[in-house]
Write an enzyme that holds these catalytic residues in place. Structure first.
Site, PDB file in Angstrom:
ATOM      1  N   GLU A  15       0.457   5.993   8.871  1.00  0.00           N
ATOM      2  CA  GLU A  15       0.840   6.424   7.521  1.00  0.00           C
ATOM      3  C   GLU A  15       2.242   6.989   7.497  1.00  0.00           C
ATOM      4  O   GLU A  15       2.615   7.811   8.344  1.00  0.00           O
ATOM      5  CB  GLU A  15      -0.159   7.476   7.035  1.00  0.00           C
ATOM      6  CG  GLU A  15      -0.607   7.255   5.609  1.00  0.00           C
ATOM      7  CD  GLU A  15      -1.366   5.950   5.442  1.00  0.00           C
ATOM      8  OE1 GLU A  15      -0.797   5.034   4.792  1.00  0.00           O
ATOM      9  OE2 GLU A  15      -2.490   5.829   5.925  1.00  0.00           O
ATOM     10  N   HIS A  16       3.032   6.513   6.522  1.00  0.00           N
ATOM     11  CA  HIS A  16       4.432   6.918   6.317  1.00  0.00           C
ATOM     12  C   HIS A  16       5.326   6.490   7.483  1.00  0.00           C
ATOM     13  O   HIS A  16       6.435   6.995   7.643  1.00  0.00           O
ATOM     14  CB  HIS A  16       4.546   8.431   6.096  1.00  0.00           C
ATOM     15  CG  HIS A  16       4.049   8.870   4.752  1.00  0.00           C
ATOM     16  ND1 HIS A  16       4.885   9.179   3.710  1.00  0.00           N
ATOM     17  CD2 HIS A  16       2.788   9.044   4.282  1.00  0.00           C
ATOM     18  CE1 HIS A  16       4.167   9.540   2.656  1.00  0.00           C
ATOM     19  NE2 HIS A  16       2.885   9.457   2.987  1.00  0.00           N
ATOM     20  N   GLY A 102      -4.973   3.702  -8.571  1.00  0.00           N
ATOM     21  CA  GLY A 102      -4.742   5.106  -8.277  1.00  0.00           C
ATOM     22  C   GLY A 102      -5.549   5.633  -7.119  1.00  0.00           C
ATOM     23  O   GLY A 102      -5.726   6.843  -6.976  1.00  0.00           O
ATOM     24  N   SER A 106      -3.230   0.274  -2.944  1.00  0.00           N
ATOM     25  CA  SER A 106      -2.094  -0.590  -3.230  1.00  0.00           C
ATOM     26  C   SER A 106      -2.347  -1.591  -4.347  1.00  0.00           C
ATOM     27  O   SER A 106      -2.002  -2.767  -4.243  1.00  0.00           O
ATOM     28  CB  SER A 106      -1.648  -1.321  -1.965  1.00  0.00           C
ATOM     29  OG  SER A 106      -0.331  -1.781  -2.101  1.00  0.00           O
ATOM     30  N   GLU A 140       9.391  -2.170  -6.841  1.00  0.00           N
ATOM     31  CA  GLU A 140       8.734  -0.860  -6.849  1.00  0.00           C
ATOM     32  C   GLU A 140       9.734   0.260  -6.580  1.00  0.00           C
ATOM     33  O   GLU A 140       9.665   1.320  -7.201  1.00  0.00           O
ATOM     34  CB  GLU A 140       7.615  -0.834  -5.821  1.00  0.00           C
ATOM     35  CG  GLU A 140       6.745   0.408  -5.911  1.00  0.00           C
ATOM     36  CD  GLU A 140       5.328   0.182  -5.446  1.00  0.00           C
ATOM     37  OE1 GLU A 140       4.605   1.180  -5.292  1.00  0.00           O
ATOM     38  OE2 GLU A 140       4.929  -0.982  -5.251  1.00  0.00           O
ATOM     39  N   ASP A 152       2.794  -2.274   2.113  1.00  0.00           N
ATOM     40  CA  ASP A 152       1.827  -2.747   1.133  1.00  0.00           C
ATOM     41  C   ASP A 152       2.031  -4.224   0.803  1.00  0.00           C
ATOM     42  O   ASP A 152       1.082  -5.006   0.753  1.00  0.00           O
ATOM     43  CB  ASP A 152       1.929  -1.919  -0.144  1.00  0.00           C
ATOM     44  CG  ASP A 152       1.604  -0.457   0.090  1.00  0.00           C
ATOM     45  OD1 ASP A 152       1.088  -0.131   1.182  1.00  0.00           O
ATOM     46  OD2 ASP A 152       1.858   0.357  -0.809  1.00  0.00           O
TER      47      ASP A 152
END
Length: 360
Positions: A15-16, A102, A106, A140, A152
């Site tokens: 993640e990230h 939400g 993705s 995006e 994503d």
């Protein structure tokens, strides 16, 4: 009539790390967004969605700031496509989706990729998945204003059934890894907290800024270039130091997870998922008490491992669970959430699905 589909994604681990040019391992979902596009050679695109009332429209020479709300994602794809020198024609788009919105799965990338494939098919333009992912990402980032990485879109475009995708963001190389859980008596449980997260909020951006700031202090272009945790002593700010520690250790967990999956070592995979969640909670600080409760509940009641998935601050928790224990683990999680007074979750099992495609 052109019909294109693109899936959402679940990130198994990593993640990230994408915008830090590290590693991640997502799967494409079987849940998909479908775009039905009827081109008419006009200069305007009209949109309707099964999740919205009424219609939206914009000119194909749209610019950032012209469109907001959900329609900004298709408009951003049109703008980014034209910026890349692609031809775009007007027409009517009808959009339907069973990707939860939400939830950190993705839905935005699924929409972007399906729209991109549809408008390219309308003009007989073809491109590789990496180029397509970059156009969707630019939509995006620069049109919608969400500073997300490339994971994503790459996951949505490159998905394979029963395969995870080990992505190296320095080279953009995507390596499929076997992820046929059913044959090992396992399932991936997804617990949608129904606490929506927003990528475009300042929290996501602040994490990215922290990583950029730390990379500058360390004299590197990205945290991918950093080897070993001994460099952390060079970062005086405690918050930035913890952010970097998450990225460096998370990259190692992704690579370890790839090795474990190849060897069928699902107990190790579960342990790595749980360690990843702890790092997101303590070092990167992107979980919430609600999300932490779900992850902890899953492990306490028998899951091999559990972690939040997605950008953070809400969304979903995934848990690796033995098929025989699915019912009991699900029931226990529901009881713990109810006792804590949080919203009723939506719980389902997920399987790795195929990537985006033009159907007709």
């Amino acid at each position: 009539m052109i019909v294109a589909q693109a899936p959402g994604r679940i990130n198994l681990i990593g993640e990230h790390t994408d915008y830090n040019l590290g590693f991640a391992m997502p799967i494409a979902l079987e849940q998909r967004t479908t775009v039905r596009f009827e081109p008419d050679e006009s200069d305007r695109i009209t949109l309707e969605s099964d999740h919205e009332t009424g219609t939206s429209s914009f000119r194909i020479d749209v610019k950032p700031g012209d469109v907001d709300g959900w329609a900004a994602y298709p408009a951003g794809v049109v703008w980014a496509s034209k910026q890349a020198g692609l031809r775009v024609v007007g027409g009517t788009m009808s959009i339907s989706s069973d990707v939860p919105i939400g939830a950190g799965l993705s839905s935005s990338a699924a929409l972007e990729c399906a729209v991109l494939l549809a408008i390219n098919a309308a003009t007989d333009q073809d491109m590789g998945t990496l180029d397509a992912a970059r156009i969707a990402q630019r939509a995006e980032n620069d049109f919608v204003g969400a500073p997300t990485g490339l994971m994503d879109q790459l996951a949505s475009l490159n998905g394979e059934a029963d395969r995870a995708l080990l992505i190296d963001f320095e080279t953009s190389e995507v390596t499929p890894v076997d992820f046929d859980l059913a044959s090992s008596g396992l399932a991936l449980l997804v617990v949608n907290s129904n606490a929506a997260h927003q990528h475009s909020t300042g929290e996501y951006a602040s994490r990215r800024e922290s990583c950029t700031r730390a990379a500058a202090i360390l004299g590197v272009d990205s945290l991918r270039e950093v080897q070993g945790l001994d460099v952390l002593d060079r970062i005086s700010d405690d918050t930035d130091r913890r952010r970097v520690r998450h990225i460096l250790t998370e990259n190692e967990r992704v690579l370890d997870c790839g090795v474990a999956l190849t060897a069928g070592g699902f107990r190790r995979v579960g342990d790595l998922m749980t360690l990843s969640h702890a790092s997101m909670r303590d070092d990167f600080e992107i979980t919430t008490p609600h999300i932490d409760l779900i992850a902890d509940s899953a492990v306490r009641h028998g899951a091999l491992g559990a972690r939040m998935t997605g950008g953070g601050f809400g969304g979903c928790v995934i848990a690796l669970v033995r098929t025989a224990a699915l019912a009991s683990v699900t029931r226990a999680i529901e009881e713990d959430i109810a006792n804590a007074g949080y919203p009723v979750p939506t719980i389902f099992t997920a399987r790795a699905g195929a990537g985006a495609a033009v159907l007709s």
